[in-house]
Design a protein around this motif. Structure first.
Motif, PDB file in Angstrom:
ATOM      1  N   TYR A 132     -19.387  -5.639  -7.124  1.00 38.36           N
ATOM      2  CA  TYR A 132     -17.462  -4.751  -6.415  1.00 38.36           C
ATOM      3  C   TYR A 132     -16.644  -5.361  -4.880  1.00 38.36           C
ATOM      4  O   TYR A 132     -17.943  -5.211  -4.577  1.00 38.36           O
ATOM      5  CB  TYR A 132     -17.701  -3.674  -7.013  1.00 38.36           C
ATOM      6  N   ARG A 187       1.884  -1.312   9.882  1.00 36.98           N
ATOM      7  CA  ARG A 187       1.116  -0.437   9.238  1.00 36.98           C
ATOM      8  C   ARG A 187      -0.667   0.680  10.418  1.00 36.98           C
ATOM      9  O   ARG A 187       0.117   1.886  10.552  1.00 36.98           O
ATOM     10  CB  ARG A 187      -0.323  -1.093   8.324  1.00 36.98           C
ATOM     11  N   GLY A 228      -3.509   6.903  -6.806  1.00 38.44           N
ATOM     12  CA  GLY A 228      -4.793   6.515  -6.494  1.00 38.44           C
ATOM     13  C   GLY A 228      -5.036   6.668  -5.016  1.00 38.44           C
ATOM     14  O   GLY A 228      -4.279   7.463  -4.046  1.00 38.44           O
ATOM     15  N   SER A 229      -6.277   7.006  -4.785  1.00 41.00           N
ATOM     16  CA  SER A 229      -6.414   8.646  -3.396  1.00 41.00           C
ATOM     17  C   SER A 229      -7.848   7.466  -3.003  1.00 41.00           C
ATOM     18  O   SER A 229      -9.234   7.857  -3.673  1.00 41.00           O
ATOM     19  CB  SER A 229      -6.971   9.540  -4.147  1.00 41.00           C
ATOM     20  N   ARG A 230      -7.835   7.527  -1.585  1.00 33.27           N
ATOM     21  CA  ARG A 230      -8.916   6.426  -1.114  1.00 33.27           C
ATOM     22  C   ARG A 230      -9.504   7.490  -0.146  1.00 33.27           C
ATOM     23  O   ARG A 230     -10.436   8.864  -0.533  1.00 33.27           O
ATOM     24  CB  ARG A 230      -9.091   4.974  -0.990  1.00 33.27           C
ATOM     25  N   HIS A 248      -4.551   1.328   5.470  1.00 35.04           N
ATOM     26  CA  HIS A 248      -4.079   0.251   4.638  1.00 35.04           C
ATOM     27  C   HIS A 248      -3.451  -1.144   5.800  1.00 35.04           C
ATOM     28  O   HIS A 248      -2.374  -1.651   5.734  1.00 35.04           O
ATOM     29  CB  HIS A 248      -2.371   0.513   4.341  1.00 35.04           C
ATOM     30  N   ARG A 308      -7.430  -4.902   8.489  1.00 35.58           N
ATOM     31  CA  ARG A 308      -8.685  -3.297   8.201  1.00 35.58           C
ATOM     32  C   ARG A 308     -10.162  -4.528   8.301  1.00 35.58           C
ATOM     33  O   ARG A 308     -10.197  -4.842   6.752  1.00 35.58           O
ATOM     34  CB  ARG A 308      -8.396  -2.564   8.072  1.00 35.58           C
ATOM     35  N   PRO A 357       0.484  -1.827  -0.413  1.00 34.01           N
ATOM     36  CA  PRO A 357       0.033   0.115  -0.159  1.00 34.01           C
ATOM     37  C   PRO A 357       1.151   1.310  -0.264  1.00 34.01           C
ATOM     38  O   PRO A 357       1.689   1.086   0.720  1.00 34.01           O
ATOM     39  CB  PRO A 357      -0.930  -0.506   0.990  1.00 34.01           C
ATOM     40  N   VAL A 362      -7.558   1.548  -4.199  1.00 34.44           N
ATOM     41  CA  VAL A 362      -7.616   1.476  -2.791  1.00 34.44           C
ATOM     42  C   VAL A 362      -5.831   0.826  -2.093  1.00 34.44           C
ATOM     43  O   VAL A 362      -6.666   1.527  -0.814  1.00 34.44           O
ATOM     44  CB  VAL A 362      -8.375  -0.686  -2.810  1.00 34.44           C
ATOM     45  N   ASN A 363      -5.430   0.548  -2.751  1.00 39.63           N
ATOM     46  CA  ASN A 363      -4.070   0.127  -1.856  1.00 39.63           C
ATOM     47  C   ASN A 363      -2.868   1.851  -2.203  1.00 39.63           C
ATOM     48  O   ASN A 363      -2.116   2.080  -2.122  1.00 39.63           O
ATOM     49  CB  ASN A 363      -3.051  -0.878  -2.670  1.00 39.63           C
ATOM     50  N   GLU A 364      -4.348   2.911  -3.116  1.00 39.88           N
ATOM     51  CA  GLU A 364      -3.139   4.366  -3.747  1.00 39.88           C
ATOM     52  C   GLU A 364      -2.174   3.820  -3.698  1.00 39.88           C
ATOM     53  O   GLU A 364      -1.211   4.776  -2.995  1.00 39.88           O
ATOM     54  CB  GLU A 364      -3.415   4.886  -1.381  1.00 39.88           C
TER      55      GLU A 364
END
Lengths: 339, 339
Positions: B65, B105, B287-289, B113, B117, A257, A280-282
């Motif tokens: 999904y 983490r 990626g951005s969550r 992450h 989780r 991640p 999801v894992n950025e």
């Protein structure tokens, strides 16, 4: 394409014709021996090519990537023509991207991304699979005598390999770089990064190639082993250099991640990608192309990097079509042309 | 899934049953009224949900999904149960990611992450489309009285929107951010970034939605206009928030060389991507969550961001299946549930 493939035109003011490997617009390869000699502009030097290297990009171009037609080739070492007013007789390699010199990108020193750039043997400019090629003097980098032709011809791909360093977080210099792929691109990246003092691991599935990496002091592991052993994403940095459509998915799977995936593979066809893995894992996915030729020549001159064990064959320019075919065979590493 | 959908089980020690919107493993939605009341652990608080928001991710989950089954929902504002020993009666929102608290983490403060989780209504944890939900106290963020329920329910998506800021180069704070997409995700990102003082442009193709952005002081432009007018890549930063498979290709087309593309869209299916565009132009795709809930609540409390004009409908929990169907209609922005 009149300038490139007017093979029947008379030879130019230099009074000579050159041999060149031409890719025509129909995707056909032909070695011609009556290509007009390049006429250098005032800003260009005429280079007598001594060695040229065949890259996967050349093979992709033949398959239609980037829509190029003309003289192929972008990896070379050569000698500047004796008639050159400034650089006569110098042995040189070159930055293959030629910016317009006037746009905002070029003004900021980023000719690699000039929208009007030409690229040797890739984009709107004849390449180096020829006896001679004209290149702007400002793109040339002198090669020290200690670096022989078989070493110097690697300067361009070594520069591209070292460009990976520009994407790394300087605060994490000790972090291991996982290079996915043990083909000529992956191996050269592994060797070049290791020679730069980085901790590198090559992940591939060709035993002989992984042994070549190991012989250069690089940790090497079989892809099958890695896929089976890892039950979680653990790589901080993955360089995707497989040249294969499945490479990115594997790189995304290996990366931890917030990890970094550096893309080196270019390919003609769009590839299905699981974007949710990136979100999801950025993950950070960064494209990486050409690098600094001075840095590459410096590293080669320091004798810390020797990719010559990767040379599978050296063939005469007259055999260029056969050389490209050989280079495209499974498992064959670097094929060089000598002029 | 016995804990989640044992709808016929007796109510728990609290002696109550709750209503909840359940997605079962067959992808079927059902509102049940006899879900056992959540039993908070010692570290958790029991929250009485007041408002919940329907997100595109909920709609994606219904389509399969992430393979989730259980109580849906992750955007909410609620009140802590009066019996809670620490937080009784507080109005709260929550960080929806619950790390294990023990892994490397989590030890580094990155529970988002944690490999183990759970995520409210998305991953192995019942969500908030229910009368009550149990959530770890450390995940809760108190909502000031000045922020009403219809505003507070936006805290989670606002946090995700503001997380875009974490990817930007601090040296380029004045650079315009192009947000691709004028759906609920794109609009909220546009409004939140503009409220944070950034120069934002929303690119979409729904006139009414672009007008909503314009009314909030955001520059807005029609996608058709942008695609027609631009003859070269020019965006320094593109946020891909279309929710559509074509979004990434357009974002890659808009981004200038070495530009940044921030991916917000999650989707169940792999999407064909032209990787050579990323490599040749050396783009960065990130990626951005989820984001920082405190930052979101702070921004909402400053009265600088008001996404309430995006509310298309507020429907009773009893109408939840119909509400999800409404939220999935073309052009419908935010649909809220009230409990």
């Amino acid at each position: 394409m009149p300038r490139l493939i007017a093979a029947s035109a008379p030879s130019n003011a230099y009074g000579r014709a050159v041999r060149a490997l031409i890719l025509n617009a129909a995707g056909e390869l032909a070695l011609v021996d009556d290509q007009p000699d390049p006429i250098p502009s005032a800003a260009e030097a005429l280079i007598h090519v001594k060695r040229a290297g065949i890259c996967d990009t050349d093979l992709q171009l033949v398959r239609g990537y980037a829509g190029f037609a003309g003289v192929l080739g972008h990896e070379f070492v050569g000698v500047v023509d004796q008639a050159d007013p400034e650089l006569a007789g110098q042995r040189v390699v070159a930055d293959i991207n030629i910016g317009c010199g006037a746009c905002p990108r070029c003004s900021h020193g980023d000719g690699h991304h000039c929208p009007d750039r030409t690229t040797l043997g890739i984009r709107s400019r004849p390449g180096c699979f020829a006896d001679r090629v004209a290149i702007p003097r400002r793109n040339l980098v002198r090669v020290p005598d200690s670096v022989d032709d078989d070493l110097a011809v690697f300067a361009e791909p070594v520069a591209a390999a070292l460009h990976v360093l520009d994407e790394l977080d300087p605060r994490a210099a000790g972090e291991r770089i996982d290079v996915l792929g043990d083909g000529k691109l992956g191996l050269l990246i592994s060797l070049a990064l290791a020679a730069s003092g980085r901790q590198v691991r090559t992940i591939g599935h060709h035993r002989a190639k992984l042994e070549l990496a190991a012989a250069a002091g690089v940790a090497a592991t079989a892809l099958e082993h890695e896929l089976a052993a890892s039950d979680q994403r653990s790589s901080a940095v993955v360089v995707e250099a497989t040249g294969h459509p499945s490479g990115l998915a594997r790189a995304l799977w290996l990366a931890r991640p917030r990890g970094l995936v550096i893309l080196k593979t270019t390919s003609a066809a769009p590839i299905p990608v699981d974007l949710s893995a990136i979100v999801v894992n950025e993950l950070r996915v960064v494209g990486s192309r050409c690098g600094d030729m001075h840095r590459a020549v410096d590293l080669l001159a320091q004798q810390r990097l020797d990719p010559r064990p990767m040379i599978a064959a050296t063939m005469a320019l007259a055999q260029a079509p056969a050389a490209l075919e050989h280079a495209g065979q499974r498992g064959v590493l670097k094929v060089l042309l000598r002029m």
